[in-house]
Design an enzyme around this catalytic site. Structure first.
Site, PDB file in Angstrom:
ATOM      1  N   SER A 147       5.712   7.329  -1.241  1.00  0.00           N
ATOM      2  CA  SER A 147       4.778   7.957  -0.316  1.00  0.00           C
ATOM      3  C   SER A 147       4.094   9.134  -1.003  1.00  0.00           C
ATOM      4  CB  SER A 147       5.551   8.445   0.912  1.00  0.00           C
ATOM      5  OG  SER A 147       4.674   9.124   1.778  1.00  0.00           O
ATOM      6  N   CYS A 202      12.700  14.856  11.371  1.00  0.00           N
ATOM      7  CA  CYS A 202      12.635  13.971  12.529  1.00  0.00           C
ATOM      8  C   CYS A 202      13.669  14.343  13.576  1.00  0.00           C
ATOM      9  CB  CYS A 202      12.863  12.537  12.101  1.00  0.00           C
ATOM     10  SG  CYS A 202      12.034  12.144  10.580  1.00  0.00           S
TER      11      CYS A 202
HETATM   12  C1  PLP Z   1       9.338  11.142   4.054  1.00  0.00           C
HETATM   13  C2  PLP Z   1      10.248   9.987   3.849  1.00  0.00           C
HETATM   14  C3  PLP Z   1       9.950   8.718   4.346  1.00  0.00           C
HETATM   15  C4  PLP Z   1       8.745   8.459   5.216  1.00  0.00           C
HETATM   16  O1  PLP Z   1       7.554   8.550   4.510  1.00  0.00           O
HETATM   17  P1  PLP Z   1       6.171   8.733   5.318  1.00  0.00           P
HETATM   18  O2  PLP Z   1       5.122   8.608   4.270  1.00  0.00           O
HETATM   19  O3  PLP Z   1       6.220  10.084   5.928  1.00  0.00           O
HETATM   20  O4  PLP Z   1       6.108   7.628   6.309  1.00  0.00           O
HETATM   21  C5  PLP Z   1      10.818   7.682   4.082  1.00  0.00           C
HETATM   22  N1  PLP Z   1      11.939   7.884   3.349  1.00  0.00           N
HETATM   23  C6  PLP Z   1      12.254   9.090   2.853  1.00  0.00           C
HETATM   24  C7  PLP Z   1      13.489   9.236   2.033  1.00  0.00           C
HETATM   25  C8  PLP Z   1      11.427  10.186   3.086  1.00  0.00           C
HETATM   26  O5  PLP Z   1      11.759  11.377   2.597  1.00  0.00           O
END
Ligand code: PLP
Length: 392
Positions: free
Chosen positions: A200, A326
């Site tokens: 991401s 979250c």
């Molecule tokens: C932030 C995160 C996600 C989610 O990514 P997004 O781009 O915000 O949907 C998934 N897994 C981990 C380990 C993260 O830190």
């Protein structure tokens, strides 16, 4: 308050100026649809392919194994649901861990409702998965192992190479949520035997709402989003061209500066941890002491509520996190802290400070000074702490 200190880089990061500069023309100058055949369209198309090369290079993949998505959550959903549905005839068993991000855990729960069986592996007190338990959990029905590369709360890095080897020996697909690891850990998908990998952009100084899934050539996987023929027929929807361009630039920068950035972060991290331990009692470090993300500090202050700590820090202009982004706002303590064996009341007093490229030594020292003040003020309101001090 005339300063703002951001220490929540595991939640998201600031887009770097070089990244923004590369993105901007794709909003209003080169705005063509990449699927259009005229020149304006092919400019967008070319920009996507350059970004794809940059992402592929960063993890030792081929360009045709990189698929752009709308972020880490989508990549995780796609990997799990896509593999589950495409390989249903082969088996219905998935292995993951108790400390995964909710994008993995909630997708697993959904798949359980769909008739799949999921094993959630335990972790030890440092948050490391148990490889023996992993081996023992594998059955003839196991189609996928999904273990995160590095944990977003406590920073622990998993034995990914060993897990990849086990999966390969058994002919089981191996997916890793590498959202927190990208930009901090050198990753070679062949060396580590990774079949699928989620990332991401906004976790490594790129824009929000864009990510990628690496899918090894030959892996059987269904699409998650149906529609047009984008991403070689596997992920429909007009591409987020500026976002993809930004992601390409951000990942290139991250790996160019990897050693320098990690060295700086480790120094800041360890300075912060040792100062906290020197100056505050009844504190514990969560996560592995050394095998952890370079910028991750996660501590529990006994006799204190994480929420009150965060609010007090915010009043001092300091952004940090308690539990995970979250779960903060809910009263349930973090599933990760419970999985490493912390009792509820201690898990409630956790604080995550995730350092990034823009933090300084001066900021670390300032935050520790403020923490000393805030922790002592909050503890003065705790009858339990006062009692323990008297006994001492
Ligand atoms: C932030 C995160 C996600 C989610 O990514 P997004 O781009 O915000 O949907 C998934 N897994 C981990 C380990 C993260 O830190």
């Amino acid at each position: 308050m005339n300063r703002y200190i951001y220490m929540d880089n595991s939640a998201t990061t600031q887009v770097k100026q070089e990244v923004l500069d590369e993105m901007l023309p794709y909003f209003n100058i080169n705005y063509g649809n990449p699927s259009s055949i005229y020149t304006l369209g092919s400019k967008s198309k070319n920009a996507i392919e350059i970004a794809r090369e940059r992402v592929a290079k960063a993890i030792g993949a081929n360009t045709n194994e990189i698929f752009f998505t709308a972020g880490g959550s989508e990549s995780d959903n796609w990997a799990l649901k896509g593999i589950a549905y495409a390989n249903r005839k082969k088996g219905n068993h998935i292995i993951t861990s108790k400390i995964e991000h909710h994008a993995i855990l909630h997708t697993c729960q959904y798949l359980e409702k769909e008739g799949f069986k999921v094993t959630y592996l335990d972790v030890d007190k440092y948050g490391t998965v148990d490889l023996e338990q992993l081996k023992n959990s594998i059955t003839d029905d196991t189609i996928l192992i999904s273990i995160m590369f590095a944990n977003n709360e406590i920073g622990t890095i998993q034995p990914i190479k060993e897990i990849g080897r086990i999966a390969k020996e058994k002919g089981i697909y191996f997916h890793t949520d590498a959202v927190q690891a990208i930009g901090h850990v050198k990753i070679d998908v062949d060396d580590l035997n990774i079949d699928l990998l989620s990332m991401s952009a906004h976790k490594f100084y790129g824009p929000k709402g864009v990510g990628a899934l690496y899918i090894r050539k030959g892996v059987k996987i269904d699409s998650l989003i149906a529609g047009g023929a984008q991403e070689r027929n596997r992920r429909a929807g007009t591409e987020n061209v500026p976002g993809i361009v930004g992601m390409g630039k951000a990942i290139e920068l991250a790996y160019e500066n990897l050693e320098e950035s990690n060295a700086k972060l480790i120094k800041l991290r360890d300075r912060m941890i040792s100062k906290i331990f020197d100056r505050i009692d009844y504190v514990r470090l969560n996560g592995h002491p050394t095998n952890r993300l370079p910028g991750n500090v996660n501590v529990c202050f006994e006799f204190i509520e994480g929420e009150s700590l965060l609010l007090s820090l915010d009043m001092e202009g300091i952004a940090a996190s308690s539990g995970s982004a979250c779960t903060s706002g809910s009263l349930e303590p973090s599933h990760v802290l419970l999985a490493i064996g912390l009792p509820h009341e201690i898990a409630h007093g956790s604080l995550r400070l995730s350092l990034g490229d823009f933090n300084t030594e001066e900021e670390v020292d300032y935050v520790v000074d403020k923490l000393v003040e805030i922790v002592s003020r909050l503890r003065a309101m705790s009858p339990l702490y006062e009692k323990i001090k008297e006994v001492k």
